[in-house]
Design an enzyme around this catalytic site. Structure first.
Site, short mmCIF file in Angstrom:
data_model
loop_
_atom_site.label_atom_id
_atom_site.label_comp_id
_atom_site.label_asym_id
_atom_site.label_seq_id
_atom_site.Cartn_x
_atom_site.Cartn_y
_atom_site.Cartn_z
N ASN A 71 -3.00 4.18 -3.56
CA ASN A 71 -4.04 5.19 -3.39
C ASN A 71 -3.35 6.54 -3.39
O ASN A 71 -2.46 6.79 -2.56
CB ASN A 71 -4.78 4.99 -2.07
CG ASN A 71 -5.61 3.71 -2.07
OD1 ASN A 71 -5.70 3.01 -3.08
ND2 ASN A 71 -6.21 3.41 -0.93
N GLU B 91 -4.28 0.57 2.99
CA GLU B 91 -3.63 1.68 3.68
C GLU B 91 -3.25 1.36 5.13
O GLU B 91 -3.80 1.96 6.08
CB GLU B 91 -4.52 2.93 3.65
CG GLU B 91 -4.86 3.39 2.24
CD GLU B 91 -5.59 4.73 2.21
OE1 GLU B 91 -5.96 5.25 3.29
OE2 GLU B 91 -5.75 5.29 1.10
N TYR C 127 -3.94 10.72 -3.47
CA TYR C 127 -4.85 11.87 -3.36
C TYR C 127 -4.15 13.21 -3.51
O TYR C 127 -4.68 14.14 -4.10
CB TYR C 127 -5.60 11.83 -2.03
CG TYR C 127 -6.64 10.74 -2.01
CD1 TYR C 127 -7.90 10.95 -2.58
CD2 TYR C 127 -6.36 9.49 -1.48
CE1 TYR C 127 -8.85 9.94 -2.59
CE2 TYR C 127 -7.31 8.48 -1.49
CZ TYR C 127 -8.55 8.71 -2.05
OH TYR C 127 -9.49 7.71 -2.08
N GLU D 101 -7.20 3.74 -5.59
CA GLU D 101 -8.07 4.85 -5.21
C GLU D 101 -7.47 6.15 -5.74
O GLU D 101 -6.27 6.39 -5.61
CB GLU D 101 -8.21 5.01 -3.68
CG GLU D 101 -9.06 3.98 -3.01
CD GLU D 101 -9.16 4.19 -1.49
OE1 GLU D 101 -9.02 5.34 -1.02
OE2 GLU D 101 -9.36 3.18 -0.81
N ARG E 267 -13.89 -2.70 -6.85
CA ARG E 267 -13.07 -2.98 -5.67
C ARG E 267 -13.91 -2.69 -4.43
O ARG E 267 -14.36 -1.57 -4.24
CB ARG E 267 -11.81 -2.10 -5.69
CG ARG E 267 -10.98 -2.17 -4.41
CD ARG E 267 -9.73 -1.28 -4.51
NE ARG E 267 -8.98 -1.34 -3.27
CZ ARG E 267 -8.93 -0.37 -2.35
NH1 ARG E 267 -9.58 0.77 -2.53
NH2 ARG E 267 -8.23 -0.53 -1.26
N HIS F 259 -10.32 -3.32 5.28
CA HIS F 259 -10.41 -1.87 5.11
C HIS F 259 -10.87 -1.29 6.45
O HIS F 259 -11.96 -0.73 6.56
CB HIS F 259 -11.34 -1.52 3.95
CG HIS F 259 -11.13 -0.15 3.37
ND1 HIS F 259 -10.92 0.07 2.02
CD2 HIS F 259 -11.08 1.08 3.94
CE1 HIS F 259 -10.78 1.38 1.81
NE2 HIS F 259 -10.89 2.02 2.95
C1 FCB Z 1 -8.63 6.73 1.81
C2 FCB Z 1 -9.47 5.57 2.28
C3 FCB Z 1 -10.89 5.56 1.77
C4 FCB Z 1 -11.45 6.97 1.72
C5 FCB Z 1 -10.52 7.89 1.00
C6 FCB Z 1 -11.03 9.30 0.86
O1 FCB Z 1 -7.64 6.96 2.71
O2 FCB Z 1 -8.86 4.34 1.92
O3 FCB Z 1 -11.64 4.69 2.56
O4 FCB Z 1 -11.72 7.39 2.99
O5 FCB Z 1 -9.29 7.92 1.66
#
Ligand code: FCB
Length: 456
Positions: free
Chosen positions: A294, A166, A296, A360, A77, A121
């Protein structure tokens, strides 16, 4: 299917983004983007770092693709830099820009690696920002035109497309807190940007769909598990607000063609009367083939009294982010794999059978190459293992999760943090541009070769 095994056909990949890896910002006819301007403005990024060189992927892409093949990646990607294709954001395509991506795609395909294109992006051409940027409605059509140009050039060899990465970050970090390009701090504009980003997604989706009915089209959202710090009513309300701005403000219009009323109420006068026009919501809700997520971390929140400086949450600036009791990454983000299951579960409940992909997931840690020439990133490996387990649990519970892309293939320019935060499964020595697969890359390679999580 044993507990650790992933379904046949599950897609294993890695992700990057143009400005974070390419460098070569003045080559190939590329124009300037808002990130060039922002990173070159003193005080905006850690250490004044810029993406001028980044991981030099623009010159090293052949080696990088070979490295992906060595790792056994099935999918890659990456994003197309809008200013490489349209230096000023309008008009005919810059052929050299398109040729770069065509060559990259062909190289990927020659190894059997499926290209997965993100159209945006975060690198808006600076000329379009000068004309008003995402708060201006005209940018919506500019984006759809650009998407069409890219699809015209790559549509015969790329099957998977995500429009935006995002949009929350583009809108609220770019125009409200100002910690991302273009570094603006105007809450009304952040709200305008949100709507126009979503509308641009919808228009681009319709345009590509019209010429390529078989293309797999989607969008990538950054979603969070959100929990109140206590069950006090004020904290519950804080969680409702943040879930609203961070998750539902994007999920509801995309999946159901409506903005969440409570979020509109929270935003109040920040929503201009003429912002949402007839037909907009139907465009935004154009049918999707997939949704990229995504993930985290989790936001644990409580009610506060004072507006937080640089809050990215307009109308809810007093909400306080609480540090959990969990281990944190180098970003200070809680490691919380259970939150991933919650996110997948809630999206599935709302989106039904829509295929979901983790586009992500990953973690920054301060890695070092040790005397043995390796990078023993135990924490990142543990992070990946626990989040892959979470994916496996979600699938077992019936969530149509079809693939996983680790963020990131290699260390890169981490936006406002510059090169100080390393997310790669491959280490990059920025002085020499030498790539060294970290232990986490070797772990990941084992997972995708076997299609299962190794025991232990
Ligand atoms: C996300 C982004 C990516 C990277 C990660 C850590 O928000 O999409 O580009 O910065 O965080």
């Amino acid at each position: 299917m044993s507990d650790a095994r992933f379904p046949d056909g599950f897609v294993w990949g890695a992700a990057t983004a143009a400005y974070q890896v390419e460098g070569a910002v003045s080559e190939g006819g590329r124009g300037r983007s808002i990130w060039d301007t922002f990173s070159h403005t003193p005080g905006r990024t850690a250490g004044g770092d810029t993406g001028d060189l980044a991981a030099d992927h623009y010159h090293r892409w052949r080696d990088d693709v070979a490295m992906m093949a060595d790792l056994g990646l099935q999918s890659y990607r990456f994003s197309v830099a809008w200013p490489r294709v349209q230096p000023d954001g309008t008009g005919p395509a810059n052929q050299e820009g398109l040729d770069f991506y065509r060559a990259l795609v062909d190289e990927l395909r020659s190894y059997g690696i499926e290209p997965w294109v993100t159209l945006y992006h975060w690198d808006l051409p600076q000329a379009l920002q000068d004309a008003g940027g995402w708060p201006a409605r005209d940018t919506v059509s500019r984006f759809a035109d650009y998407a069409t140009l890219v699809h015209d050039a790559l549509g015969d060899r790329v099957g998977y497309w995500t429009t935006l990465n995002e949009p929350w970050c583009s809108a609220f970090l770019g125009y409200a807190s100002g910690v991302h390009a273009p570094g603006r701090t105007d809450a009304r504009d952040a709200v305008r940007a949100t709507h126009h980003l979503l509308l641009g997604h919808g228009l681009a989706t319709q345009a590509i769909r019209a010429v390529a009915p078989a293309a797999q089209l989607g969008i990538t959202l950054n979603l969070y598990a959100v929990t109140p710090a206590t069950d006090a009513p004020a904290d519950l309300d804080a969680a409702r607000r943040i879930d609203g701005l961070q998750n539902r403000l994007f999920l509801d219009p995309l999946l159901e063609g409506r903005y969440p009323q409570d979020v509109l109420d929270d935003l109040g006068p920040l929503v201009d009367d003429d912002l949402v026009r007839d037909g907009d919501l139907a465009t935004i809700a154009a049918p999707l083939d997939l949704l990229g997520i995504n993930y985290y971390t989790r936001h644990t929140v409580r009610a506060g009294d004072e507006p937080a400086p640089q809050s990215p949450f307009p109308g809810s600036e007093t909400v306080v982010m609480v540090q959990g009791e969990k281990p944190v990454t180098d970003m200070g983000w809680d490691v919380d794999p259970a939150g991933l299951i919650e996110v997948l579960d809630r999206v599935h409940r709302q989106a039904g059978p829509l295929p979901l992909y983790i586009t992500e997931n990953g973690a920054a840690f301060p890695d070092e190459v040790t005397a043995d020439g390796a990078v023993h990133d135990l924490e990142r490996t543990a992070y990946l293992r626990s989040h892959l387990r979470a994916c496996r649990s979600a699938i077992a519970a019936g969530v149509p999760l079809r693939g996983y892309f680790v963020w990131s293939l290699m260390d890169n320019f981490e936006w406002g943090h510059g090169y100080r935060k390393r997310f790669g499964i491959v280490h990059v020595d920025y002085a020499t541009q030498r790539r060294t697969p970290k232990d986490s890359a070797l772990y990941y390679a084992t997972v995708l070769r076997e299609g299962r999580l190794p025991s232990g």
